[in-house]
Design a protein around this motif. Structure first.
Motif, PDB file in Angstrom:
ATOM      1  N   CYS A  65       0.816  -1.216   0.000  1.00  0.00           N
ATOM      2  CA  CYS A  65       0.000   0.000   0.000  1.00  0.00           C
ATOM      3  C   CYS A  65       0.851   1.268   0.000  1.00  0.00           C
ATOM      4  O   CYS A  65       0.485   2.269  -0.604  1.00  0.00           O
ATOM      5  N   HIS A  70      -1.919   3.163  -2.187  1.00  0.00           N
ATOM      6  CA  HIS A  70      -3.302   2.732  -2.068  1.00  0.00           C
ATOM      7  C   HIS A  70      -4.153   3.891  -1.548  1.00  0.00           C
ATOM      8  O   HIS A  70      -3.886   4.432  -0.486  1.00  0.00           O
ATOM      9  N   CYS A  73      -5.936   4.723   2.293  1.00  0.00           N
ATOM     10  CA  CYS A  73      -5.431   3.602   3.093  1.00  0.00           C
ATOM     11  C   CYS A  73      -4.491   4.114   4.177  1.00  0.00           C
ATOM     12  O   CYS A  73      -3.655   4.967   3.927  1.00  0.00           O
ATOM     13  N   TRP A 115      -4.410  -5.707  -2.379  1.00  0.00           N
ATOM     14  CA  TRP A 115      -3.613  -4.808  -1.548  1.00  0.00           C
ATOM     15  C   TRP A 115      -3.159  -5.473  -0.259  1.00  0.00           C
ATOM     16  O   TRP A 115      -3.873  -6.304   0.309  1.00  0.00           O
ATOM     17  N   CYS A 117      -3.083  -4.315   2.695  1.00  0.00           N
ATOM     18  CA  CYS A 117      -3.980  -4.151   3.847  1.00  0.00           C
ATOM     19  C   CYS A 117      -5.138  -5.139   3.788  1.00  0.00           C
ATOM     20  O   CYS A 117      -5.652  -5.564   4.818  1.00  0.00           O
TER      21      CYS A 117
HETATM   22 ZN   LIG Z   1      -4.092  -0.457   1.678  1.00  0.00          ZN
END
Ligand SMILES: [Zn+2]
Length: 163
Positions: A65, A70, A73, A115, A117
């Motif tokens: 990320c 991202h 995020c 991603w 996360c």
């Molecule tokens: Zn992320």
């Protein structure tokens, strides 16, 4: 409990740059269990997709990320020092990602970004993981063309519409 020592910057960089990082392996194992067979680090395609599923002509990128910026995020923080340096670096990464995506699109290869996360959350939350993998499957097999690129954003929309 003993606290883990934080990684030094160079250790961190090494972790980020190395292929076969842990999140990637996690996803690969899941995909394998779901019955997919794939190539990894497939350098014959633009951007060297982390995973390429030939049967469905689908390329999967497992993105950090921070490096790939991202949107919205928590992990994609912006370093407070050397702002200009980071901005340039980030912009280059994002531009590269866009170009790769366009090239693959022209080849009729569908692109999925997973991603970091999302993988973290999957590892913590079984329910999330199940829902995520369902949408991932639809995306890989092109059952649906979801509007939202991010699978977790798509999940949120689906949940809102059910309420
Ligand atoms: Zn992320």
């Amino acid at each position: 409990m003993k606290k883990k020592k934080p990684l030094t910057r160079s250790q961190n960089m090494a972790r980020i740059k190395s292929k076969n990082t842990k999140p990637e392996i996690y996803i690969r194992k899941l995909l394998y269990k779901m019955g997919y067979r794939y190539r990894v680090n497939y350098s014959r395609l633009p951007g060297t997709p982390d995973i390429f599923i030939l049967k469905y002509n689908t390329a999967i990128f497992v993105n950090g990320c921070f490096w790939h910026r991202h949107e919205n995020c928590k992990i994609a923080t912006f370093p407070k020092t050397h702002a200009e340096y980071w901005e340039k670096k980030f912009r280059r990464n994002v531009e590269r990602d866009i170009k790769v995506r366009e090239k693959l699109f022209e080849m009729d290869i569908s692109v999925i970004t997973i991603w970091e996360c999302e993988i973290n959350k999957m590892q913590r939350n079984e329910e999330y993981k199940e829902k995520y993998l369902k949408i991932l499957k639809d995306r890989i097999e092109r059952v649906f063309n979801y509007e939202e690129e991010d699978i977790s954003v798509q999940m949120e929309i689906a949940e809102e519409s059910m309420q």
